[in-house]
Design an enzyme around this catalytic site. Structure first.
Site, mmCIF file in Angstrom:
data_model
loop_
_atom_site.group_PDB
_atom_site.id
_atom_site.type_symbol
_atom_site.label_atom_id
_atom_site.label_comp_id
_atom_site.label_asym_id
_atom_site.label_seq_id
_atom_site.Cartn_x
_atom_site.Cartn_y
_atom_site.Cartn_z
ATOM 1 C CG PHE A 111 -0.372 0.484 2.489
ATOM 2 C CD1 PHE A 111 0.253 -0.391 3.355
ATOM 3 C CD2 PHE A 111 -0.457 1.819 2.840
ATOM 4 C CE1 PHE A 111 0.799 0.061 4.551
ATOM 5 C CE2 PHE A 111 0.078 2.276 4.032
ATOM 6 C CZ PHE A 111 0.712 1.400 4.892
ATOM 7 C CE LYS A 112 4.704 1.186 4.990
ATOM 8 N NZ LYS A 112 4.398 -0.164 5.449
#
Ligand SMILES: *Cc1c(COP(=O)(O)O)cnc(C)c1O
Length: 467
Positions: A111-112
């Site tokens: 998700f980063k």
């Protein structure tokens, strides 16, 4: 929009300034002076927007005059154009109540990327205006490092020094960092260090005038406000698809540094109707203890199959405590001074009650993690990674009424953690084709003792001094 420090004595900055500064000079974290708020009608009007347009709309009040709306939209289109799914963050339904928000379709499969692809573009944009060079110093438990390196590799005006605890990140995570051979990328493996040690080194460097007077040091960790801001968007995207603002939605968030779940808190302050935010930890459960009993005390880190959550100090928790404690910078500075000395503190009553109004928490042990990965595969035909499994375990244990959709944030692609997934399901998840030759690529990485002076010397010898 102005940004103020949680510790009350750093100068206020605009969005561009807060993005380049990372940590505030008083050791605090930047937060917007107030929360912008959308009406129900404004939220309803966002339904069906393409992700990049939704992102520009949700973020514009935070960006203020630092970017025109047209330029912000250019940047969100460029950042999210690199994702492999047209929806950017698609929802997958698991059963009648539970959903996965797939946040792993970016270049490094966690998700980063959602925030860091955009942050890399913000850096280039704002540095181009000043002509200055930025020295990014970051610590990673695996996923921040690869996502940040991908976002800034080869970009003008930026060097990145990324510290990771040697042997504590997965092979895929390490290779996603060390196989990027761009000349502005420096990987450093710290011998005998945990993620918390690496993070403490970075925080110390931000407060070390010998370094900050010579170099413009910037942050890509979730202490950087711009990252959290970008993460607010997918809470809106998911809730809108599930019927917001007419219907309330709950989220379960695998948590380490309290960045991702704080973005959910921000979405709620902006008017998104969120029923509950479930803070899911693994056995490194400082946040679960803090939220369930008010005891914020650092334990020792136990390595788990979900290494990006093997954290016992959650930097962004300070932002929540500041907001819930009446935004009193002096009191916050004092509370954090006590924590730094004693490695423990008690939440005030106002902080406990404020948190309880929106958050619940849950802790997932190794057996429950494996059991949840198995359930996802056998009952829903979905392979999920060990971090997502903590979130899903917490979601399924939450006891929320069956008419409330519960969205678990799927924070990493299962192929980032293939061994744990295979142990539980007998299935080995495959890396997507676009990263398929990762194990054949050359690696480059320095190895240093976990000693502050050695790390500072290494960086000072290679970074570009202030102009
Ligand atoms: C970073 C990370 C987390 C924890 O996110 P925070 O914002 O630090 O709470 C959870 N899962 C994965 C896969 C991560 O990379």
């Amino acid at each position: 929009m102005e940004y103020i420090s949680t510790r009350g004595s750093a100068p206020a900055l605009d969005f561009a300034g807060a993005t380049l500064a990372g940590l505030a000079s008083d050791g605090g974290l930047y937060v917007p002076r107030e929360w912008p708020r959308f009406s129900g009608d404004e939220i309803a009007a966002m339904a069906g927007l393409p992700y990049a347009e939704l992102a520009a709309r949700v973020m514009q009040p935070f960006v203020g005059d630092s970017l025109t709306p047209e330029r912000l939209l250019d940047l969100t289109r460029a950042a999210y154009g690199r994702f492999s799914h047209a929806a950017v963050t698609p929802l997958a339904q698991l059963d009648q109540q539970h959903w996965l928000l797939e946040l792993f379709h970016g270049p490094t499969l966690a998700f980063k990327d959602v925030a860091l692809q955009l942050l890399g573009l913000f850096f280039e944009e704002f540095l181009g205006r000043t002509g200055e060079n930025l020295t990014i110093v970051g610590a990673t438990s695996g996923d921040t490092g690869s996502a940040a390196i991908d976002a800034v590799a080869g970009r003008d005006g930026v060097d990145i020094f990324m510290l990771h605890p040697k042997g504590r990140v997965s092979d895929v995570q390490r290779r996603q960092m060390t196989t990027v051979l761009a000349p502005n990328v420096y990987n450093i493996a710290l011998d005998g260090a945990s993620f918390d040690d690496a993070q403490a080194t970075v925080k110390r460097m931000f407060n070390d005038t010998a370094m900050t007077s010579r170099f413009n040091i910037g942050a890509v960790n979730s202490i950087n406000w711009a990252r959290l801001m970008a993460q607010v968007v997918y809470y809106f995207a998911a809730a809108l698809q599930l019927g917001a603002p007419a219907r309330k939605v709950a989220f379960s968030v695998p948590t380490g540094n309290f960045g991702d779940v704080f973005a959910g808190y921000v979405a709620a302050q902006m008017g998104l109707p969120i029923e509950r935010l479930i803070v899911a930890t693994n056995v490194n459960d400082i946040l679960h203890r803090a939220l369930s009993s008010g005891d914020y005390s650092q334990g020792t880190v136990t390595p788990t199959a979900a290494p990006s959550m093997d954290i016992q100090i959650s930097s962004n928790f300070e932002r929540l405590l500041f907001d819930l404690g009446g935004r009193d910078g002096a009191a916050m500075a004092e509370q954090m001074r006590c924590f730094d000395n004693a490695k423990a503190m008690q939440l005030t009553n106002a902080q406990r009650e404020g948190a309880a109004a929106l958050f619940t928490s849950n802790r997932t042990d190794a057996g429950q993690m494996a059991e949840t990965i198995r359930w996802g595969w056998s009952k829903c035909g979905q392979l999920i990674d060990p971090h997502t499994a903590c979130g899903l375990h917490a979601a399924r244990s939450s006891g929320l009424p069956s008419d409330i959709p519960v969205v678990t944030l799927a924070t990493a692609h299962p192929a980032k953690f293939p061994d744990a997934v295979e142990r539980s399901t007998g299935q080995r998840p495959h890396l997507p084709a676009r990263v398929g030759d990762l194990f054949e690529r050359e690696e480059r990485c320095a190895e240093l003792p976990g000693d502050y002076a050695a790390i500072a010397d290494y960086i000072a010898a290679r970074a570009v001094p202030k102009g």
